[in-house]
Design a protein around this motif. Structure first.
Motif, PDB file in Angstrom:
ATOM      1  N   THR A  42       0.781  -1.111   0.215  1.00 19.31           N
ATOM      2  CA  THR A  42       0.209  -0.222   0.045  1.00 19.31           C
ATOM      3  C   THR A  42       0.892   1.352  -0.093  1.00 19.31           C
ATOM      4  O   THR A  42       0.586   2.249  -0.647  1.00 19.31           O
ATOM      5  CB  THR A  42      -0.856  -0.002   0.993  1.00 19.31           C
ATOM      6  OG1 THR A  42      -1.952  -1.014   1.084  1.00 19.31           O
ATOM      7  CG2 THR A  42      -1.565   1.224   1.274  1.00 19.31           C
ATOM      8  N   ALA A  43       2.092   1.287   0.614  1.00 18.29           N
ATOM      9  CA  ALA A  43       2.778   2.399   0.916  1.00 18.29           C
ATOM     10  C   ALA A  43       3.756   2.489  -0.467  1.00 18.29           C
ATOM     11  O   ALA A  43       3.926   3.847  -0.960  1.00 18.29           O
ATOM     12  CB  ALA A  43       3.763   2.319   2.285  1.00 18.29           C
ATOM     13  N   ALA A  44       4.133   1.784  -1.037  1.00 22.88           N
ATOM     14  CA  ALA A  44       4.976   1.513  -2.245  1.00 22.88           C
ATOM     15  C   ALA A  44       4.156   2.146  -3.431  1.00 22.88           C
ATOM     16  O   ALA A  44       2.984   1.662  -3.639  1.00 22.88           O
ATOM     17  CB  ALA A  44       5.332   0.129  -2.439  1.00 22.88           C
ATOM     18  N   PRO A  45       4.982   2.476  -4.481  1.00 22.85           N
ATOM     19  CA  PRO A  45       4.409   3.016  -5.554  1.00 22.85           C
ATOM     20  C   PRO A  45       4.168   1.831  -6.557  1.00 22.85           C
ATOM     21  O   PRO A  45       4.664   0.839  -6.384  1.00 22.85           O
ATOM     22  CB  PRO A  45       5.277   4.035  -6.057  1.00 22.85           C
ATOM     23  CG  PRO A  45       6.441   3.663  -5.805  1.00 22.85           C
ATOM     24  CD  PRO A  45       6.410   3.162  -4.389  1.00 22.85           C
ATOM     25  N   THR A  46       3.412   2.279  -7.671  1.00 27.49           N
ATOM     26  CA  THR A  46       3.241   1.017  -8.702  1.00 27.49           C
ATOM     27  C   THR A  46       5.010   0.810  -9.167  1.00 27.49           C
ATOM     28  O   THR A  46       5.748   1.877  -9.033  1.00 27.49           O
ATOM     29  CB  THR A  46       2.590   1.592  -9.786  1.00 27.49           C
ATOM     30  OG1 THR A  46       3.061   2.641 -10.579  1.00 27.49           O
ATOM     31  CG2 THR A  46       1.004   1.750  -9.460  1.00 27.49           C
ATOM     32  N   SER A  47       4.882  -0.356  -9.473  1.00 25.78           N
ATOM     33  CA  SER A  47       6.344  -0.699 -10.269  1.00 25.78           C
ATOM     34  C   SER A  47       7.397  -1.077  -9.242  1.00 25.78           C
ATOM     35  O   SER A  47       8.671  -1.209  -9.368  1.00 25.78           O
ATOM     36  CB  SER A  47       6.709   0.062 -11.413  1.00 25.78           C
ATOM     37  OG  SER A  47       5.870   0.030 -12.351  1.00 25.78           O
ATOM     38  N   ALA A  48       7.178  -0.769  -7.772  1.00 26.36           N
ATOM     39  CA  ALA A  48       7.987  -1.027  -7.035  1.00 26.36           C
ATOM     40  C   ALA A  48       8.111  -2.334  -6.520  1.00 26.36           C
ATOM     41  O   ALA A  48       7.495  -3.587  -6.727  1.00 26.36           O
ATOM     42  CB  ALA A  48       7.675  -0.374  -5.692  1.00 26.36           C
ATOM     43  N   VAL A  49       9.497  -2.749  -5.961  1.00 29.50           N
ATOM     44  CA  VAL A  49       9.815  -4.093  -5.553  1.00 29.50           C
ATOM     45  C   VAL A  49       9.634  -4.035  -4.129  1.00 29.50           C
ATOM     46  O   VAL A  49      10.240  -3.076  -3.248  1.00 29.50           O
ATOM     47  CB  VAL A  49      11.219  -4.432  -5.973  1.00 29.50           C
ATOM     48  CG1 VAL A  49      11.340  -5.892  -5.270  1.00 29.50           C
ATOM     49  CG2 VAL A  49      11.304  -4.404  -7.473  1.00 29.50           C
ATOM     50  N   VAL A  50       8.963  -5.146  -3.402  1.00 28.45           N
ATOM     51  CA  VAL A  50       8.588  -5.199  -1.974  1.00 28.45           C
ATOM     52  C   VAL A  50       9.473  -6.525  -1.535  1.00 28.45           C
ATOM     53  O   VAL A  50       8.915  -7.611  -2.100  1.00 28.45           O
ATOM     54  CB  VAL A  50       7.171  -5.244  -1.606  1.00 28.45           C
ATOM     55  CG1 VAL A  50       7.083  -5.607  -0.306  1.00 28.45           C
ATOM     56  CG2 VAL A  50       6.460  -3.996  -1.997  1.00 28.45           C
ATOM     57  N   THR A  51      10.306  -6.266  -0.793  1.00 33.07           N
ATOM     58  CA  THR A  51      11.111  -7.244  -0.399  1.00 33.07           C
ATOM     59  C   THR A  51      10.900  -8.024   0.953  1.00 33.07           C
ATOM     60  O   THR A  51      10.529  -7.328   1.976  1.00 33.07           O
ATOM     61  CB  THR A  51      12.649  -6.917  -0.124  1.00 33.07           C
ATOM     62  OG1 THR A  51      13.121  -6.246  -1.387  1.00 33.07           O
ATOM     63  CG2 THR A  51      13.582  -7.974   0.429  1.00 33.07           C
ATOM     64  N   VAL A  52      10.342  -9.208   0.846  1.00 36.53           N
ATOM     65  CA  VAL A  52      10.009  -9.931   1.972  1.00 36.53           C
ATOM     66  C   VAL A  52      10.738 -11.212   2.671  1.00 36.53           C
ATOM     67  O   VAL A  52      11.172 -11.838   1.860  1.00 36.53           O
ATOM     68  CB  VAL A  52       8.598 -10.700   1.450  1.00 36.53           C
ATOM     69  CG1 VAL A  52       7.601 -11.267   2.791  1.00 36.53           C
ATOM     70  CG2 VAL A  52       7.481  -9.949   0.954  1.00 36.53           C
ATOM     71  N   ARG A  53      11.013 -10.718   4.029  1.00 36.22           N
ATOM     72  CA  ARG A  53      11.954 -11.712   4.571  1.00 36.22           C
ATOM     73  C   ARG A  53      11.030 -12.820   5.128  1.00 36.22           C
ATOM     74  O   ARG A  53      10.132 -13.162   5.156  1.00 36.22           O
ATOM     75  CB  ARG A  53      12.599 -11.038   5.806  1.00 36.22           C
ATOM     76  CG  ARG A  53      13.264  -9.706   5.358  1.00 36.22           C
ATOM     77  CD  ARG A  53      14.012  -8.838   6.300  1.00 36.22           C
ATOM     78  NE  ARG A  53      15.050  -8.255   5.863  1.00 36.22           N
ATOM     79  CZ  ARG A  53      15.060  -6.784   6.363  1.00 36.22           C
ATOM     80  NH1 ARG A  53      14.414  -6.415   7.735  1.00 36.22           N
ATOM     81  NH2 ARG A  53      15.878  -6.062   6.076  1.00 36.22           N
ATOM     82  N   ALA A  54      12.218 -13.901   5.257  1.00 41.37           N
ATOM     83  CA  ALA A  54      11.411 -15.276   5.764  1.00 41.37           C
ATOM     84  C   ALA A  54      10.446 -15.139   6.961  1.00 41.37           C
ATOM     85  O   ALA A  54      10.560 -14.193   7.701  1.00 41.37           O
ATOM     86  CB  ALA A  54      12.413 -16.155   6.220  1.00 41.37           C
ATOM     87  N   GLY A  55       9.397 -15.931   7.085  1.00 39.35           N
ATOM     88  CA  GLY A  55       8.417 -15.960   7.748  1.00 39.35           C
ATOM     89  C   GLY A  55       6.947 -16.243   7.505  1.00 39.35           C
ATOM     90  O   GLY A  55       6.942 -16.407   6.271  1.00 39.35           O
ATOM     91  N   THR A  56       6.104 -16.269   8.369  1.00 39.94           N
ATOM     92  CA  THR A  56       4.874 -16.785   7.949  1.00 39.94           C
ATOM     93  C   THR A  56       3.988 -15.292   7.989  1.00 39.94           C
ATOM     94  O   THR A  56       3.712 -14.793   9.178  1.00 39.94           O
ATOM     95  CB  THR A  56       4.140 -17.868   8.634  1.00 39.94           C
ATOM     96  OG1 THR A  56       5.039 -18.952   8.646  1.00 39.94           O
ATOM     97  CG2 THR A  56       2.891 -18.083   8.237  1.00 39.94           C
ATOM     98  N   TYR A  57       3.185 -15.146   6.749  1.00 40.91           N
ATOM     99  CA  TYR A  57       2.588 -13.950   6.728  1.00 40.91           C
ATOM    100  C   TYR A  57       0.775 -14.529   6.367  1.00 40.91           C
ATOM    101  O   TYR A  57       0.692 -14.988   5.415  1.00 40.91           O
ATOM    102  CB  TYR A  57       2.865 -13.033   5.478  1.00 40.91           C
ATOM    103  CG  TYR A  57       4.226 -12.789   5.597  1.00 40.91           C
ATOM    104  CD1 TYR A  57       4.320 -11.525   6.483  1.00 40.91           C
ATOM    105  CD2 TYR A  57       5.548 -13.356   5.288  1.00 40.91           C
ATOM    106  CE1 TYR A  57       5.636 -10.982   6.818  1.00 40.91           C
ATOM    107  CE2 TYR A  57       6.815 -12.749   5.612  1.00 40.91           C
ATOM    108  CZ  TYR A  57       6.860 -11.584   6.259  1.00 40.91           C
ATOM    109  OH  TYR A  57       8.077 -10.974   6.355  1.00 40.91           O
ATOM    110  N   ASN A  58       0.146 -14.393   7.471  1.00 40.00           N
ATOM    111  CA  ASN A  58      -1.231 -14.619   7.545  1.00 40.00           C
ATOM    112  C   ASN A  58      -2.059 -13.591   6.995  1.00 40.00           C
ATOM    113  O   ASN A  58      -2.787 -12.816   7.840  1.00 40.00           O
ATOM    114  CB  ASN A  58      -1.697 -15.260   9.052  1.00 40.00           C
ATOM    115  CG  ASN A  58      -0.916 -16.484   9.398  1.00 40.00           C
ATOM    116  OD1 ASN A  58      -0.739 -17.394   8.853  1.00 40.00           O
ATOM    117  ND2 ASN A  58      -0.481 -16.240  10.444  1.00 40.00           N
ATOM    118  N   GLU A  59      -1.959 -13.529   5.603  1.00 42.87           N
ATOM    119  CA  GLU A  59      -2.832 -12.336   5.001  1.00 42.87           C
ATOM    120  C   GLU A  59      -2.980 -12.563   3.387  1.00 42.87           C
ATOM    121  O   GLU A  59      -2.307 -13.699   2.902  1.00 42.87           O
ATOM    122  CB  GLU A  59      -2.247 -11.142   5.361  1.00 42.87           C
ATOM    123  CG  GLU A  59      -0.651 -11.038   4.676  1.00 42.87           C
ATOM    124  CD  GLU A  59       0.231  -9.862   5.003  1.00 42.87           C
ATOM    125  OE1 GLU A  59      -0.296  -8.520   4.388  1.00 42.87           O
ATOM    126  OE2 GLU A  59       1.393  -9.746   5.442  1.00 42.87           O
TER     127      GLU A  59
END
Length: 90
Positions: A42-59
């Motif tokens: 939501t905070a990132a603009p279009t065409s951005a890369v969102v880096t996700v670290r290891a973990g469980t994301y219940n979403e």
């Protein structure tokens, strides 16, 4: 459902960390991670890369057009338990 991820480690951008992140203080300028993928997306603009670290994301996550999720881990990968909806609606 899980998506394939790659493992390069960028040094700037939008980061998500299930353990150490905080959606209220996540910030691309300071490198502070978000706790949830959707908050970073939501905070990132279009065409951005969102880096996700290891973990469980219940979403579920709804990406904007051109956004990418990049999993970063050493041995472990991020797990997203909900659907990931692409910016074009697919």
């Amino acid at each position: 459902m899980s998506a394939a991820v790659t493992t390069p480690t960028p040094t700037t951008g939008y980061f998500v960390d299930a353990v150490n992140g905080n959606d209220a203080t996540g910030n691309v300028s300071t490198g502070a991670p978000y706790a949830t993928i959707q908050a970073a997306v939501t905070a990132a603009p279009t065409s951005a890369v969102v880096t996700v670290r290891a973990g469980t994301y219940n979403e579920g996550v709804t990406l904007k057009n051109g956004q990418q999720l990049l999993g970063v881990a050493s041995g472990n990968r991020p797990v997203v338990t909900g659907p990931i909806v692409l910016g074009d609606g697919n």
